[in-house]
Design an enzyme around this catalytic site. Sequence first.
Site, short mmCIF file in Angstrom:
data_model
loop_
_atom_site.label_atom_id
_atom_site.label_comp_id
_atom_site.label_asym_id
_atom_site.label_seq_id
_atom_site.Cartn_x
_atom_site.Cartn_y
_atom_site.Cartn_z
CG ASP A 26 -2.19 1.15 1.39
OD1 ASP A 26 -2.70 1.53 0.09
OD2 ASP A 26 -2.56 1.29 2.02
CG ASN A 28 2.11 1.64 -5.49
OD1 ASN A 28 2.82 1.49 -4.77
ND2 ASN A 28 1.24 0.47 -5.86
NE ARG A 30 -1.64 6.69 1.59
CZ ARG A 30 -1.30 5.90 2.49
NH1 ARG A 30 -0.85 5.77 3.42
NH2 ARG A 30 -1.30 5.16 2.08
NE ARG A 39 -4.64 7.09 -6.73
CZ ARG A 39 -4.47 6.55 -5.53
NH1 ARG A 39 -4.20 7.70 -5.11
NH2 ARG A 39 -4.71 5.10 -5.23
CG HIS A 43 -0.39 2.07 -8.81
ND1 HIS A 43 -0.59 1.55 -7.97
CD2 HIS A 43 -1.82 2.73 -9.91
CE1 HIS A 43 -2.05 2.44 -7.73
NE2 HIS A 43 -2.71 3.00 -7.97
CG LEU A 137 9.39 -16.90 -4.10
CD1 LEU A 137 9.11 -16.77 -2.17
CD2 LEU A 137 10.11 -15.57 -4.27
NE ARG A 191 -2.63 -1.27 4.27
CZ ARG A 191 -4.18 -1.65 3.98
NH1 ARG A 191 -5.00 -2.34 4.47
NH2 ARG A 191 -4.60 -0.50 3.00
CB ILE A 198 -6.95 -6.96 7.52
CG1 ILE A 198 -6.14 -7.40 9.23
CG2 ILE A 198 -6.65 -8.63 7.13
CD1 ILE A 198 -5.11 -7.62 9.25
CB SER A 199 -7.38 -3.50 3.66
OG SER A 199 -7.20 -2.45 4.04
C1 IPE Z 1 -5.35 -2.66 -0.51
O1 IPE Z 1 -5.01 -1.60 0.02
C2 IPE Z 1 -5.27 -3.58 -1.77
C3 IPE Z 1 -3.85 -3.72 -2.01
C4 IPE Z 1 -3.20 -3.37 -1.78
C5 IPE Z 1 -4.40 -4.43 -3.58
P1 IPE Z 1 -5.93 0.02 -0.50
O2 IPE Z 1 -5.28 0.91 -0.35
O3 IPE Z 1 -7.13 -0.82 -1.17
O4 IPE Z 1 -6.95 -0.41 1.17
P2 IPE Z 1 -7.56 0.35 1.88
O5 IPE Z 1 -8.61 0.99 0.54
O6 IPE Z 1 -7.00 1.28 1.90
O7 IPE Z 1 -8.28 -0.40 3.38
C1 IPE Z 2 -2.05 0.15 -3.11
O1 IPE Z 2 -1.32 1.08 -2.97
C2 IPE Z 2 -2.09 -0.32 -4.31
C3 IPE Z 2 -3.64 -1.02 -4.87
C4 IPE Z 2 -4.08 -0.62 -4.33
C5 IPE Z 2 -3.59 -1.62 -6.92
P1 IPE Z 2 -2.84 3.04 -3.58
O2 IPE Z 2 -2.98 2.51 -4.67
O3 IPE Z 2 -3.93 2.36 -2.51
O4 IPE Z 2 -1.67 3.99 -3.28
P2 IPE Z 2 -2.39 4.62 -1.94
O5 IPE Z 2 -2.84 3.85 -0.53
O6 IPE Z 2 -3.36 5.44 -2.21
O7 IPE Z 2 -1.37 5.51 -0.93
MG MG Z 3 -4.09 2.77 -0.79
#
Ligand code: IPE
Ligand code: IPE
Ligand code: MG
Length: 250
Positions: A26, A28, A30, A39, A43, A137, A191, A198-199
Amino acid sequence: MALFSSSTKSIPAPANIPKHIAVIMDGNGRWAKKRFLPRVAGHKRGVEAVRSMVKSCAAAGVEYLTLFAFSSENWRRPPEEVSFLMGLFMDALNGEVNKLHQNNIRMMVIGDRSPFSPDLCARIEAAETLTRNNSGLTLTIAANYGGRWDMLQAINRMALASTAKAGHFSEEELAQYLAMKYAPEPDLFIRTGGEKRISNFLLWQLAYTELYFTDTLWPDFDQDAFDLAIQSYQKRERRFGRTSEQLTEG
Ligand code: IPE
Ligand code: IPE
Ligand code: MG
């Protein structure tokens, strides 16, 4: 296929290096925002962090690495971001699978594939087939994965196929219908990105997993960040319900 016991039914042997690491990658978005980038640039950089993580795990002797790439709730994002992520997954499959294969890595994908394009489904199957017999792995990508989806599909299939009558299903049997039935339960959950939730990731399998949360954003998660997570894991006392004294008495 190896059968793994359930952490609530028997106690796994202690090990200095986690056998299985599961990661919510999580932060990416930000990471990109901090740099005044779109954004999706985050990614893209996230894929590089995946490469680094795979290397770190293989070098450390981790046997299973599971990465949450797209959740069943991520469809709620703007359509442009969703299609960029699908494209990125496709590109990564096209560009990386041969390298993974050369490095003896077995690749698996878990999640509901039904909304994926036929092209993407074909690439996933090709990657799994190519790397199926690799003994290094096991890299699992969770794509359109949700812990609730997984438990429901498992319960539904078990109810149809099981010789046990309803009311007599066991944990071990249910585990055999989960999408990641081929892996032991994660020892370490990581995380990145600062959120402490845990999402809807691996709900069943995280029962006794050590949880590690870091503010480091996923694109910045490098070898040093990996080492910190392992060090934190090594300080944990995994009791699985027992007392601390029972552990030291051996
Ligand atoms: C969880 O991240 C899913 C993945 C990393 C694929 P999110 O950014 O979607 O989670 P929430 O919405 O903040 O809980
Ligand atoms: C995680 O990064 C990647 C995916 C959920 C695909 P985010 O895109 O959720 O990044 P933030 O949480 O908005 O920073
Ligand atoms: Mg996120």
